[in-house]
Scaffold this active site. Structure first.
Site, PDB file in Angstrom:
ATOM      1  N   CYS A 186       0.830  -1.212   0.000  1.00 51.60           N
ATOM      2  CA  CYS A 186       0.000   0.000   0.000  1.00 51.60           C
ATOM      3  C   CYS A 186       0.865   1.262   0.000  1.00 51.60           C
ATOM      4  O   CYS A 186       1.677   1.467   0.900  1.00 51.60           O
ATOM      5  CB  CYS A 186      -0.897  -0.014   1.226  1.00 51.60           C
ATOM      6  SG  CYS A 186      -1.770   1.536   1.522  1.00 51.60           S
TER       7      CYS A 186
ATOM      8  N   CYS B 225       0.409   3.369   3.131  1.00 50.65           N
ATOM      9  CA  CYS B 225       1.131   2.809   4.280  1.00 50.65           C
ATOM     10  C   CYS B 225       2.618   3.134   4.173  1.00 50.65           C
ATOM     11  O   CYS B 225       3.249   3.519   5.158  1.00 50.65           O
ATOM     12  CB  CYS B 225       0.931   1.289   4.362  1.00 50.65           C
ATOM     13  SG  CYS B 225      -0.771   0.795   4.712  1.00 50.65           S
TER      14      CYS B 225
END
Length: 150
Positions: free
Chosen positions: A62, A65
């Site tokens: 991600c 993230c």
């Protein structure tokens, strides 16, 4: 003969470096106080009596993230010494059942658990101070609710 001397040198070096390793690993602040939670540990940890768990749910691929960088570790360091508040993280790519059970559909997601139950979801700025204030406020609310219930 050179082989024997080389072996002794490596062994001597190991004995010199071993105490340094233990010293550095024991130094306060040398590591972030973030606890990795897994399918095997999550349920028991978030049920710990009188303990607030602030948990980040992420996956390695991600971009959001990844963009957090060291934010969660920095929060962990900032929260060191706070009684009964733990900072945790779950990798949803390896702990899918945990993430499904607590209804994680986007990354990163930040949730607070107390006595095994989700009590709050963080949606504010992704900065250490607002995260810290949020978990402290939620811990205070949980403590007051428990006093009123007793």
């Amino acid at each position: 003969m050179d082989l024997v001397r080389s072996h002794h040198r490596r062994r001597s070096l190991l004995f010199l470096l071993l105490p340094l390793f233990f010293f550095l690993s024991a130094c306060p602040g040398s590591r972030a106080e973030v606890i990795t939670l897994t399918e095997e540990t999550f349920a028991d940890k978030v049920k710990e009596k009188d303990t607030i768990w602030f948990v980040q749910f992420c996956v390695p691929w991600c971009k959001h993230c990844k963009n957090l960088g060291t934010l969660w570790e920095d929060l962990g360091k900032t929260m060191e010494g706070e009684d009964e508040i733990e900072i945790g993280q779950v990798d949803c790519s390896t702990s899918k059942p945990v993430c499904s059970k607590v209804d994680i559909h986007s990354y990163p997601t930040f949730k607070i658990f107390y006595d095994g139950e989700e009590i709050a979801k963080y949606k504010g700025p992704r900065q250490v101070e607002p995260l810290k204030q949020f978990v402290l406020d939620e811990a205070d609310k949980a403590a007051r609710a428990k006093l009123e219930a007793d």
